[in-house]
Design a protein around this motif. Sequence first.
Motif, short mmCIF file in Angstrom:
data_model
loop_
_atom_site.label_atom_id
_atom_site.label_comp_id
_atom_site.label_asym_id
_atom_site.label_seq_id
_atom_site.Cartn_x
_atom_site.Cartn_y
_atom_site.Cartn_z
N UNK A 78 0.83 -1.21 0.00
CA UNK A 78 0.00 0.00 0.00
C UNK A 78 0.86 1.26 0.00
N UNK A 79 1.87 1.29 0.88
CA UNK A 79 2.74 2.46 0.97
C UNK A 79 3.97 2.07 1.78
N UNK A 94 16.36 1.71 12.38
CA UNK A 94 14.99 2.13 12.67
C UNK A 94 14.08 0.91 12.65
N UNK A 95 13.22 0.82 13.65
CA UNK A 95 12.22 -0.26 13.73
C UNK A 95 10.83 0.36 13.55
N UNK A 96 10.04 -0.19 12.59
CA UNK A 96 8.71 0.35 12.29
C UNK A 96 7.64 -0.55 12.90
N UNK A 97 6.57 0.09 13.38
CA UNK A 97 5.43 -0.67 13.92
C UNK A 97 4.16 0.15 13.75
N UNK A 109 6.25 -3.99 7.51
CA UNK A 109 7.56 -4.61 7.62
C UNK A 109 8.39 -3.79 8.59
N UNK A 110 8.84 -4.39 9.68
CA UNK A 110 9.52 -3.64 10.75
C UNK A 110 10.83 -3.05 10.30
N UNK A 111 11.42 -3.58 9.22
CA UNK A 111 12.72 -3.08 8.75
C UNK A 111 12.58 -2.09 7.62
#
Length: 307
Positions: A78-79, A94-97, A109-111
Amino acid sequence: GVLRIRANETLDYETTPAHFVTVVAKDGGGKYKGVHQVMSSTATITVNVVDAQDTPPSFVGTPYFGYIYEVSLPGSEIFTVSAKDGDQGNPNPIHYSIINGSDGIFIINSTSGCISLTTDPGQLRSELYEVRVKASEVGESQEPMDYDITTVTVRVVDLNNHPPTFYGEVGPQNRFEVTMFEHPPAGEILRGFKITVNDSDQGANAKFKLRLVGPGRVLRVVPQTVLNEAQVTIIVEDTSGIDYEKGATLSFKLLAVEIDTPERFSATADIVIHLLDTNDNVPAFTSEYYITRIAENSPGGSSLVSV
Protein backbone atom coordinates in the motif's frame (compact mmCIF):
# COMPACT_ATOMS: atom_id res chain seq x y z
CA GLY A 1 48.21 25.75 25.78
CA VAL A 2 45.02 23.82 26.50
CA LEU A 3 42.00 24.33 24.23
CA ARG A 4 38.81 24.29 26.26
CA ILE A 5 35.11 24.80 25.59
CA ARG A 6 33.86 28.12 26.91
CA ALA A 7 31.68 28.13 29.95
CA ASN A 8 27.96 27.86 29.19
CA GLU A 9 28.67 26.77 25.60
CA THR A 10 27.92 23.35 24.07
CA LEU A 11 28.87 21.53 20.91
CA ASP A 12 26.10 20.30 18.62
CA TYR A 13 26.92 17.86 15.85
CA GLU A 14 23.62 18.54 14.06
CA THR A 15 24.44 22.26 13.86
CA THR A 16 28.23 22.26 13.36
CA PRO A 17 29.94 18.88 12.94
CA ALA A 18 33.45 20.43 12.79
CA HIS A 19 35.20 23.52 14.19
CA PHE A 20 38.43 25.08 12.90
CA VAL A 21 40.51 27.00 15.46
CA THR A 22 43.62 29.05 14.57
CA VAL A 23 46.19 29.25 17.42
CA VAL A 24 48.88 31.92 17.51
CA ALA A 25 52.08 31.52 19.60
CA LYS A 26 54.25 34.61 20.29
CA ASP A 27 57.55 34.96 22.13
CA GLY A 28 58.48 37.75 24.55
CA GLY A 29 60.20 39.78 21.84
CA GLY A 30 63.72 41.25 21.71
CA LYS A 31 66.24 43.10 19.57
CA TYR A 32 67.41 41.61 16.37
CA LYS A 33 69.99 43.56 14.42
CA GLY A 34 69.14 46.53 16.54
CA VAL A 35 65.41 46.29 15.95
CA HIS A 36 62.87 45.09 18.54
CA GLN A 37 60.66 42.45 17.18
CA VAL A 38 58.25 39.73 18.36
CA MET A 39 58.43 36.29 16.77
CA SER A 40 55.21 34.27 16.26
CA SER A 41 53.78 31.27 14.46
CA THR A 42 50.26 29.92 13.83
CA ALA A 43 48.62 26.51 13.74
CA THR A 44 45.13 25.37 12.81
CA ILE A 45 43.34 22.94 15.04
CA THR A 46 40.43 20.95 13.53
CA VAL A 47 37.88 19.84 16.12
CA ASN A 48 35.60 17.08 14.84
CA VAL A 49 32.48 16.74 16.96
CA VAL A 50 31.45 13.16 17.60
CA ASP A 51 27.71 12.66 17.22
CA ALA A 52 25.91 11.54 20.36
CA GLN A 53 22.50 9.83 20.53
CA ASP A 54 20.54 12.89 21.49
CA THR A 55 18.17 13.47 18.52
CA PRO A 56 15.08 11.31 17.86
CA PRO A 57 14.31 9.91 14.42
CA SER A 58 11.97 11.73 12.04
CA PHE A 59 9.82 10.65 9.12
CA VAL A 60 10.81 11.85 5.66
CA GLY A 61 8.37 13.09 3.00
CA THR A 62 5.25 13.47 5.11
CA PRO A 63 2.26 13.62 4.84
CA TYR A 64 1.74 10.04 3.67
CA PHE A 65 -1.15 8.84 1.48
CA GLY A 66 -1.80 5.29 0.31
CA TYR A 67 -4.51 3.76 -1.86
CA ILE A 68 -6.32 0.44 -2.00
CA TYR A 69 -7.99 -0.51 -5.26
CA GLU A 70 -10.86 -2.97 -5.32
CA VAL A 71 -8.78 -5.23 -7.57
CA SER A 72 -5.91 -5.29 -5.05
CA LEU A 73 -4.98 -8.68 -3.62
CA PRO A 74 -4.08 -9.63 -0.05
CA GLY A 75 -0.37 -8.96 0.34
CA SER A 76 -0.39 -5.95 -1.99
CA GLU A 77 1.93 -3.12 -0.97
CA ILE A 78 0.00 0.00 0.00
CA PHE A 79 2.74 2.46 0.97
CA THR A 80 6.29 2.55 2.32
CA VAL A 81 7.17 4.99 5.09
CA SER A 82 10.73 6.16 5.71
CA ALA A 83 12.36 7.59 8.82
CA LYS A 84 15.94 8.63 9.58
CA ASP A 85 17.82 8.80 12.86
CA GLY A 86 18.34 12.42 13.81
CA ASP A 87 21.91 11.55 14.79
CA GLN A 88 23.31 11.19 11.29
CA GLY A 89 26.93 10.96 12.41
CA ASN A 90 26.21 7.70 14.21
CA PRO A 91 22.73 6.59 13.16
CA ASN A 92 20.90 3.72 14.78
CA PRO A 93 18.71 1.26 12.86
CA ILE A 94 14.99 2.13 12.67
CA HIS A 95 12.22 -0.26 13.73
CA TYR A 96 8.71 0.35 12.29
CA SER A 97 5.43 -0.67 13.92
CA ILE A 98 1.71 0.13 13.64
CA ILE A 99 0.24 1.68 16.79
CA ASN A 100 -3.45 1.82 15.82
CA GLY A 101 -5.88 2.40 12.97
CA SER A 102 -5.02 -0.87 11.26
CA ASP A 103 -8.15 -2.82 12.30
CA GLY A 104 -6.22 -5.95 11.41
CA ILE A 105 -6.28 -4.91 7.75
CA PHE A 106 -2.66 -3.75 7.44
CA ILE A 107 0.75 -5.04 8.48
CA ILE A 108 4.10 -3.26 8.29
CA ASN A 109 7.56 -4.61 7.62
CA SER A 110 9.52 -3.64 10.75
CA THR A 111 12.72 -3.08 8.75
CA SER A 112 11.64 -1.57 5.43
CA GLY A 113 8.51 0.32 6.58
CA CYS A 114 6.41 -1.23 3.81
CA ILE A 115 2.68 -1.34 4.68
CA SER A 116 0.76 -4.23 3.09
CA LEU A 117 -2.87 -5.30 2.81
CA THR A 118 -3.90 -8.46 4.67
CA THR A 119 -7.47 -8.95 3.44
CA ASP A 120 -9.63 -8.81 0.35
CA PRO A 121 -10.79 -5.23 -0.45
CA GLY A 122 -14.34 -6.50 -0.82
CA GLN A 123 -14.44 -7.14 2.93
CA LEU A 124 -13.49 -3.58 3.90
CA ARG A 125 -16.20 -1.64 5.71
CA SER A 126 -14.72 1.86 5.44
CA GLU A 127 -13.53 4.07 2.60
CA LEU A 128 -10.83 5.78 4.69
CA TYR A 129 -8.30 4.51 7.23
CA GLU A 130 -5.93 6.56 9.41
CA VAL A 131 -3.00 4.28 10.25
CA ARG A 132 -0.66 5.46 13.04
CA VAL A 133 2.94 4.31 12.46
CA LYS A 134 5.83 4.48 14.95
CA ALA A 135 9.52 4.64 13.99
CA SER A 136 11.83 3.75 16.89
CA GLU A 137 15.62 3.81 17.11
CA VAL A 138 17.14 0.48 18.05
CA GLY A 139 20.27 0.67 20.23
CA GLU A 140 23.05 -1.83 20.68
CA SER A 141 20.96 -3.68 23.27
CA GLN A 142 18.22 -4.08 20.61
CA GLU A 143 15.81 -2.16 22.79
CA PRO A 144 13.72 0.69 21.30
CA MET A 145 14.95 4.17 22.18
CA ASP A 146 13.74 7.54 20.86
CA TYR A 147 10.86 7.45 18.39
CA ASP A 148 8.64 9.47 16.05
CA ILE A 149 4.97 8.89 15.11
CA THR A 150 3.15 9.75 11.89
CA THR A 151 -0.18 9.04 10.23
CA VAL A 152 -0.67 7.27 6.91
CA THR A 153 -4.02 8.08 5.30
CA VAL A 154 -5.22 5.10 3.26
CA ARG A 155 -8.16 5.55 0.91
CA VAL A 156 -10.14 2.75 -0.72
CA VAL A 157 -10.54 3.60 -4.41
CA ASP A 158 -13.57 2.23 -6.25
CA LEU A 159 -13.18 1.32 -9.91
CA ASN A 160 -16.20 1.84 -12.11
CA ASN A 161 -16.59 -1.74 -13.28
CA HIS A 162 -20.27 -2.45 -12.54
CA PRO A 163 -23.10 -1.13 -14.73
CA PRO A 164 -26.58 -0.55 -13.27
CA THR A 165 -28.66 -3.74 -13.19
CA PHE A 166 -32.41 -4.31 -12.90
CA TYR A 167 -33.65 -7.09 -10.63
CA GLY A 168 -36.96 -8.87 -10.31
CA GLU A 169 -38.07 -11.13 -7.50
CA VAL A 170 -35.77 -13.97 -8.57
CA GLY A 171 -32.68 -12.11 -9.80
CA PRO A 172 -31.44 -9.96 -12.71
CA GLN A 173 -34.21 -9.25 -15.19
CA ASN A 174 -34.63 -7.09 -18.31
CA ARG A 175 -38.34 -7.57 -18.98
CA PHE A 176 -41.23 -6.84 -16.63
CA GLU A 177 -44.90 -7.48 -17.47
CA VAL A 178 -48.17 -6.80 -15.73
CA THR A 179 -51.84 -7.29 -16.58
CA MET A 180 -54.30 -4.62 -15.42
CA PHE A 181 -57.61 -2.95 -16.23
CA GLU A 182 -57.65 0.09 -18.45
CA HIS A 183 -58.12 3.65 -17.15
CA PRO A 184 -56.48 3.46 -13.70
CA PRO A 185 -56.75 6.80 -11.83
CA ALA A 186 -53.96 9.36 -12.21
CA GLY A 187 -51.40 9.03 -9.44
CA GLU A 188 -51.99 5.32 -8.93
CA ILE A 189 -48.91 3.15 -8.35
CA LEU A 190 -48.67 0.13 -10.63
CA ARG A 191 -48.11 -2.36 -7.83
CA GLY A 192 -47.85 -5.32 -10.15
CA PHE A 193 -44.25 -4.37 -10.90
CA LYS A 194 -41.55 -5.58 -8.47
CA ILE A 195 -38.42 -3.85 -9.76
CA THR A 196 -35.15 -3.11 -7.99
CA VAL A 197 -32.18 -1.36 -9.61
CA ASN A 198 -28.63 -1.58 -8.28
CA ASP A 199 -25.11 -0.40 -9.10
CA SER A 200 -22.48 -2.27 -7.06
CA ASP A 201 -19.83 0.45 -7.37
CA GLN A 202 -19.30 3.11 -4.71
CA GLY A 203 -19.65 6.87 -4.47
CA ALA A 204 -20.02 8.80 -7.72
CA ASN A 205 -19.49 5.58 -9.69
CA ALA A 206 -22.81 4.29 -8.33
CA LYS A 207 -24.93 7.35 -9.11
CA PHE A 208 -27.34 7.10 -12.03
CA LYS A 209 -30.63 8.43 -13.42
CA LEU A 210 -33.82 6.53 -14.21
CA ARG A 211 -35.96 7.42 -17.21
CA LEU A 212 -39.07 5.88 -18.73
CA VAL A 213 -39.32 6.09 -22.51
CA GLY A 214 -42.67 5.39 -24.22
CA PRO A 215 -45.88 6.86 -25.56
CA GLY A 216 -46.62 10.40 -24.34
CA ARG A 217 -46.54 11.20 -20.64
CA VAL A 218 -48.67 8.23 -19.69
CA LEU A 219 -46.40 6.98 -16.87
CA ARG A 220 -43.56 8.34 -14.76
CA VAL A 221 -40.87 6.64 -12.72
CA VAL A 222 -39.57 7.45 -9.23
CA PRO A 223 -36.96 7.97 -8.01
CA GLN A 224 -35.32 9.75 -10.89
CA THR A 225 -31.83 9.80 -9.33
CA VAL A 226 -30.39 6.77 -7.53
CA LEU A 227 -27.26 6.18 -5.46
CA ASN A 228 -26.34 2.49 -5.27
CA GLU A 229 -29.83 0.93 -5.04
CA ALA A 230 -33.54 1.74 -5.08
CA GLN A 231 -36.97 0.23 -5.46
CA VAL A 232 -38.46 1.39 -8.75
CA THR A 233 -42.00 2.77 -8.63
CA ILE A 234 -44.08 3.41 -11.76
CA ILE A 235 -46.96 5.87 -11.39
CA VAL A 236 -49.89 6.68 -13.71
CA GLU A 237 -49.71 10.23 -15.03
CA ASP A 238 -52.21 10.34 -17.93
CA THR A 239 -55.07 7.86 -17.47
CA SER A 240 -56.50 8.58 -20.93
CA GLY A 241 -53.44 7.01 -22.49
CA ILE A 242 -54.18 3.66 -20.84
CA ASP A 243 -57.15 2.73 -23.03
CA TYR A 244 -57.87 -0.79 -24.23
CA GLU A 245 -59.66 0.54 -27.30
CA LYS A 246 -56.46 2.38 -28.34
CA GLY A 247 -54.33 -0.72 -27.88
CA ALA A 248 -54.44 -3.84 -25.79
CA THR A 249 -50.71 -3.59 -24.96
CA LEU A 250 -48.50 -0.70 -23.88
CA SER A 251 -44.70 -0.96 -24.14
CA PHE A 252 -42.07 1.24 -22.49
CA LYS A 253 -38.28 1.24 -22.03
CA LEU A 254 -36.91 1.75 -18.51
CA LEU A 255 -33.40 3.25 -18.68
CA ALA A 256 -30.72 3.54 -15.99
CA VAL A 257 -27.74 5.70 -17.04
CA GLU A 258 -24.73 6.65 -14.90
CA ILE A 259 -24.33 10.37 -14.35
CA ASP A 260 -20.78 11.32 -13.32
CA THR A 261 -18.63 8.62 -14.90
CA PRO A 262 -16.68 8.75 -18.16
CA GLU A 263 -17.95 5.26 -19.04
CA ARG A 264 -21.64 6.23 -18.66
CA PHE A 265 -22.63 2.60 -18.14
CA SER A 266 -26.35 1.95 -18.62
CA ALA A 267 -29.05 -0.71 -18.45
CA THR A 268 -32.39 -1.14 -20.19
CA ALA A 269 -35.51 -3.08 -19.23
CA ASP A 270 -38.75 -3.61 -21.15
CA ILE A 271 -41.95 -2.58 -19.36
CA VAL A 272 -45.00 -4.29 -20.90
CA ILE A 273 -48.58 -3.63 -19.76
CA HIS A 274 -51.40 -5.91 -20.92
CA LEU A 275 -54.77 -4.16 -20.64
CA LEU A 276 -58.10 -5.70 -19.73
CA ASP A 277 -61.21 -4.13 -21.25
CA THR A 278 -63.79 -2.50 -19.00
CA ASN A 279 -67.42 -1.56 -19.77
CA ASP A 280 -66.64 2.09 -20.37
CA ASN A 281 -68.25 2.72 -23.79
CA VAL A 282 -72.01 3.10 -24.58
CA PRO A 283 -73.43 1.30 -27.63
CA ALA A 284 -73.27 3.36 -30.82
CA PHE A 285 -75.21 2.99 -34.06
CA THR A 286 -73.18 3.00 -37.22
CA SER A 287 -75.49 5.63 -38.66
CA GLU A 288 -77.67 8.36 -37.21
CA TYR A 289 -80.70 7.35 -39.36
CA TYR A 290 -81.75 4.48 -41.64
CA ILE A 291 -84.15 4.51 -44.69
CA THR A 292 -85.75 1.39 -46.06
CA ARG A 293 -88.62 0.43 -48.42
CA ILE A 294 -91.07 -2.43 -48.19
CA ALA A 295 -94.04 -3.48 -50.32
CA GLU A 296 -97.43 -2.90 -48.79
CA ASN A 297 -98.45 -6.51 -49.24
CA SER A 298 -95.34 -7.97 -47.51
CA PRO A 299 -96.18 -10.78 -45.13
CA GLY A 300 -95.56 -10.56 -41.40
CA GLY A 301 -91.99 -11.45 -40.39
CA SER A 302 -90.49 -9.78 -43.42
CA SER A 303 -87.06 -8.10 -42.76
CA LEU A 304 -87.03 -4.33 -43.09
CA VAL A 305 -83.43 -3.26 -42.36
CA SER A 306 -80.28 -4.30 -40.45
CA VAL A 307 -78.89 -1.79 -37.94
